[in-house]
Design a protein around this motif. Sequence first.
Motif, PDB file in Angstrom:
ATOM      1  N   MET A  16       1.775   3.779  -1.705  1.00 24.53           N
ATOM      2  CA  MET A  16       1.614   2.817  -2.799  1.00 24.53           C
ATOM      3  C   MET A  16       2.701   1.745  -2.759  1.00 24.53           C
ATOM      4  SD  MET A  16       0.110   4.737  -6.131  1.00 24.53           S
ATOM      5  CE  MET A  16       1.186   6.140  -6.184  1.00 24.53           C
ATOM      6  N   LEU A  17       3.926   2.151  -2.436  1.00 23.02           N
ATOM      7  CA  LEU A  17       4.997   1.154  -2.357  1.00 23.02           C
ATOM      8  C   LEU A  17       4.733   0.180  -1.216  1.00 23.02           C
ATOM      9  CD1 LEU A  17       8.234   3.241  -3.086  1.00 23.02           C
ATOM     10  CD2 LEU A  17       7.124   1.568  -4.564  1.00 23.02           C
ATOM     11  N   ALA A  18       4.209   0.715  -0.077  1.00 22.41           N
ATOM     12  CA  ALA A  18       3.933  -0.151   1.067  1.00 22.41           C
ATOM     13  C   ALA A  18       2.845  -1.166   0.735  1.00 22.41           C
ATOM     14  CB  ALA A  18       3.521   0.694   2.271  1.00 22.41           C
ATOM     15  N   LEU A  19       1.877  -0.752  -0.078  1.00 19.81           N
ATOM     16  CA  LEU A  19       0.813  -1.680  -0.484  1.00 19.81           C
ATOM     17  C   LEU A  19       1.299  -2.629  -1.571  1.00 19.81           C
ATOM     18  CD1 LEU A  19      -2.287   0.704  -0.618  1.00 19.81           C
ATOM     19  CD2 LEU A  19      -1.783  -1.063   1.066  1.00 19.81           C
ATOM     20  N   SER A  20       2.563  -2.515  -1.923  1.00 16.96           N
ATOM     21  CA  SER A  20       3.182  -3.331  -2.964  1.00 16.96           C
ATOM     22  C   SER A  20       2.437  -3.222  -4.298  1.00 16.96           C
ATOM     23  CB  SER A  20       3.337  -4.787  -2.537  1.00 16.96           C
ATOM     24  OG  SER A  20       2.164  -5.518  -2.730  1.00 16.96           O
ATOM     25  N   VAL A  21       2.036  -1.988  -4.610  1.00 16.86           N
ATOM     26  CA  VAL A  21       1.512  -1.703  -5.953  1.00 16.86           C
ATOM     27  C   VAL A  21       2.676  -1.870  -6.934  1.00 16.86           C
ATOM     28  CG1 VAL A  21       0.648   0.163  -7.415  1.00 16.86           C
ATOM     29  CG2 VAL A  21      -0.272  -0.144  -5.125  1.00 16.86           C
ATOM     30  N   PRO A  22       2.453  -2.466  -8.107  1.00 12.75           N
ATOM     31  CA  PRO A  22       3.555  -2.623  -9.062  1.00 12.75           C
ATOM     32  C   PRO A  22       4.233  -1.284  -9.359  1.00 12.75           C
ATOM     33  CG  PRO A  22       1.632  -3.814  -9.816  1.00 12.75           C
ATOM     34  CD  PRO A  22       1.205  -3.052  -8.594  1.00 12.75           C
ATOM     35  N   VAL A  23       5.543  -1.331  -9.504  1.00 18.65           N
ATOM     36  CA  VAL A  23       6.306  -0.090  -9.620  1.00 18.65           C
ATOM     37  C   VAL A  23       5.833   0.771 -10.790  1.00 18.65           C
ATOM     38  CG1 VAL A  23       8.606   0.839 -10.036  1.00 18.65           C
ATOM     39  CG2 VAL A  23       8.288  -1.065  -8.463  1.00 18.65           C
ATOM     40  N   ALA A  24       5.510   0.132 -11.915  1.00 18.31           N
ATOM     41  CA  ALA A  24       5.038   0.900 -13.061  1.00 18.31           C
ATOM     42  C   ALA A  24       3.768   1.668 -12.692  1.00 18.31           C
ATOM     43  CB  ALA A  24       4.753  -0.031 -14.242  1.00 18.31           C
ATOM     44  N   ALA A  25       2.843   1.006 -11.970  1.00 16.47           N
ATOM     45  CA  ALA A  25       1.594   1.653 -11.589  1.00 16.47           C
ATOM     46  C   ALA A  25       1.851   2.758 -10.577  1.00 16.47           C
ATOM     47  CB  ALA A  25       0.615   0.622 -11.026  1.00 16.47           C
ATOM     48  N   GLY A  61       3.002   5.680 -12.635  1.00 20.23           N
ATOM     49  CA  GLY A  61       1.923   6.187 -13.471  1.00 20.23           C
ATOM     50  C   GLY A  61       0.863   6.911 -12.661  1.00 20.23           C
ATOM     51  N   VAL A  62       0.412   6.285 -11.569  1.00 19.03           N
ATOM     52  CA  VAL A  62      -0.641   6.889 -10.752  1.00 19.03           C
ATOM     53  C   VAL A  62      -0.122   8.153 -10.071  1.00 19.03           C
ATOM     54  CG1 VAL A  62      -2.100   6.549  -8.720  1.00 19.03           C
ATOM     55  CG2 VAL A  62      -1.885   4.724 -10.417  1.00 19.03           C
ATOM     56  N   PHE A 113      15.880  -2.754   0.160  1.00 14.78           N
ATOM     57  CA  PHE A 113      14.451  -3.074   0.078  1.00 14.78           C
ATOM     58  C   PHE A 113      13.889  -3.099  -1.333  1.00 14.78           C
ATOM     59  CE2 PHE A 113      15.219  -1.197   4.206  1.00 14.78           C
ATOM     60  CZ  PHE A 113      14.739  -2.208   5.020  1.00 14.78           C
ATOM     61  N   MET A 114      14.590  -2.502  -2.294  1.00 13.74           N
ATOM     62  CA  MET A 114      13.981  -2.363  -3.619  1.00 13.74           C
ATOM     63  C   MET A 114      14.677  -3.191  -4.663  1.00 13.74           C
ATOM     64  SD  MET A 114      12.668   1.450  -4.442  1.00 13.74           S
ATOM     65  CE  MET A 114      11.783   1.046  -5.924  1.00 13.74           C
ATOM     66  N   VAL A 158       7.014  -5.960 -11.289  1.00 17.34           N
ATOM     67  CA  VAL A 158       7.841  -5.774 -10.099  1.00 17.34           C
ATOM     68  C   VAL A 158       7.046  -5.084  -9.006  1.00 17.34           C
ATOM     69  CG1 VAL A 158       9.953  -4.795  -9.198  1.00 17.34           C
ATOM     70  CG2 VAL A 158       9.807  -5.470 -11.581  1.00 17.34           C
ATOM     71  N   ARG A 159       6.970  -5.726  -7.851  1.00 21.40           N
ATOM     72  CA  ARG A 159       6.316  -5.109  -6.703  1.00 21.40           C
ATOM     73  C   ARG A 159       7.273  -5.143  -5.524  1.00 21.40           C
ATOM     74  NH1 ARG A 159       0.628  -8.230  -6.519  1.00 21.40           N
ATOM     75  NH2 ARG A 159       0.304  -6.866  -4.733  1.00 21.40           N
ATOM     76  N   ILE A 160       7.237  -4.107  -4.726  1.00 22.28           N
ATOM     77  CA  ILE A 160       8.112  -4.060  -3.557  1.00 22.28           C
ATOM     78  C   ILE A 160       7.411  -4.829  -2.445  1.00 22.28           C
ATOM     79  CG2 ILE A 160       9.398  -2.539  -2.009  1.00 22.28           C
ATOM     80  CD1 ILE A 160       9.932  -2.121  -4.998  1.00 22.28           C
ATOM     81  N   PHE A 163      -3.889   3.377 -14.262  1.00 27.29           N
ATOM     82  CA  PHE A 163      -2.835   3.847 -15.157  1.00 27.29           C
ATOM     83  C   PHE A 163      -3.046   3.324 -16.576  1.00 27.29           C
ATOM     84  CE2 PHE A 163       1.578   2.808 -16.774  1.00 27.29           C
ATOM     85  CZ  PHE A 163       1.794   4.056 -17.306  1.00 27.29           C
TER      86      PHE A 163
END
Lengths: 428, 204
Positions: A12-21, A24-25, A330-331, B79-81, B107
């Motif tokens: 999910m992080l690699a797909l740049s999903v928003p951190v909150a999502a 949550g997911v 990176f974050m 915020v997105r990485i 979510f």
Amino acid sequence: MMVTALVLLAVMLALSVPVAAVMGVLGLALNQFFALMPLHRAMGDVAWNASSEYILISIPLFVMLGEILLRAGIAARVYAAIAQWLSWLPGGLMHANIGTCTLFAATSGSSVATAATIGTVAMPEIRRRGYHEPLFLGTIAAGGTLGILIPPSINFILYGLLTNTSVPRLYLAGFVPGFMLAGLFMVIVALACILDPAKGGQRVQTSWRERLTGLPTLVPPLLIFLVVVGSIYAGVATPTEAASLGVVAALLLAAWERALSWPMLRAVAEGTMRTTAMIMLIILAAQFLNFVLGAIGLTDGIAEAITGLGLGAVGTMLLIVVFYLILGCFMETISMMILTTPFIAPVVFGLGWDPVWWGIVLTILIEAALITPPVGLNLYVVQGLRARGAIGDVIRGALPFVGAMLVLIAMLMLLPDIALWLPRMVMG
Amino acid sequence: MERLWARVAVVSRVAAWAGAAMLLFAALVVTAEILLRKVVSPIFGASYSFTGSDEIAGYLFAVATSWSMAHVLVTRGHVRIDALYGLFGPRLRAMCDVAALLALGLFVAVLLERTGALWLVAWEDGARSNTTLRVPLAWPQGAWVAGIALFAFALALALVRTVGAVLRNDLALAAELAGASSQDDEIRQELESLPIAHRPMEGR
């Protein structure tokens, strides 16, 4: 279970999903696969409790305080006043950069805004006085990070919430390391300029008269700092009450400076709410994820796995420091803190490190993340202000200050009392 | 669709302003309480205080936050990485954007369902807060859930529009709707909003 969690997290992080999502997911997925009860049914309660949590109200209020203060138009005068006092040191105005950042840090608590404000005032001086450009830029980028170590810091409030640590205690613990770090920054500048006087630029001429006439300018920000931090320790106010007082005081200051206007208030409102809602959605997700992690026993599993490496308290701490330094490249910082704390903090506490102490060390690591490439927000802020040359200059200039942060972390490991002495003295 | 989105953008902006006003009001109420308790009462030797400002501030905070959530989405503030994202081509980025909206949507859908259920229970039971104020919880919770619903609606709309744009192969529009805002955008916004005059120091 741990592998599933890590793979999901990474994808999910690699797909740049928003951190909150992401959080949550991840919580929902772990609940789906591993929980014995439908934990998601508790999400409503978890979210409402976090949303109306009294201490968290201080976050938007401190954001608002910083936004008002930065827009009150006092930055240029404060910088000039501090320059009178610090520019006799080898390195001249670069000490003023650090000093002004420290002062604004002590009132606002936002790194990016601090670096942006001081940077704009200071940067024209590079050419005027012939400073070594990378080092000068580095002092602004690094100075801006002091905001989150010197109270009132939003990071401490978040950390306090996530780990059940006392926020006033964290604030007290941040003082000495915060001012020490500012001192270390200044030592680096002085050393660099003694070794190579060409870096130091032209002297700023000053007199005691000018120094003294500049002093009244420093009163308002110091006063707000005293109102905010002082009231917490005088026992008059909780962090939320102190932040409220600070907002009202900053508004009065802005009114006194004739900086209050509808466009200014609109900018304050939008800036504040954007930051607040963004952070709060992450917190809602984090609280839910925490709840799931605890219920399915993953937190214990990770702690056991890391303890099982047999590195001992110091070895594991070094490993964790390296982990954060790499991750910090990176974050984005606040999300890095909220995302990792549920996993890492129990490990650290399990090894016998003090929660308040770790709060300080973690915050210094987050400061380092702000000025390490490729994702180091302060570097880009400074470069964005400069609008010429290569970002490499800023990165090179900021590097020595990352060194100072590592030195401070080493000192904290050898002598935890640097952080823990003050809270013990004041609060017992 | 365009017009609906434009309307949602306006509504969410106004909601964010209202949120800021609520927070400011909370700050004023809390300040008033401290001043009465710590300054006015000791001077006049009587107790001119009121309590419950913490509880009210808590409700205002919750509502202010949820009302501002849609604004963050509309201004792409989440915020997105983007360490990898930045390396991708426009097509892969658009896929990531859709994935990001889907994950956020999942979510938020659960969040809306659960918080809605919480509110419904409070409404039906007539639950009141366990404090001296005895606030009927359905009121603050209702306003709070409304903000989350606005966020969910904006999110659904953004998802439909982005998927539509991708299907029409309009990748530029998809990026504009849902792309991760780059650091440059973030910094530009930060700088534009500060009252910064480019001038050398005075007094030399």
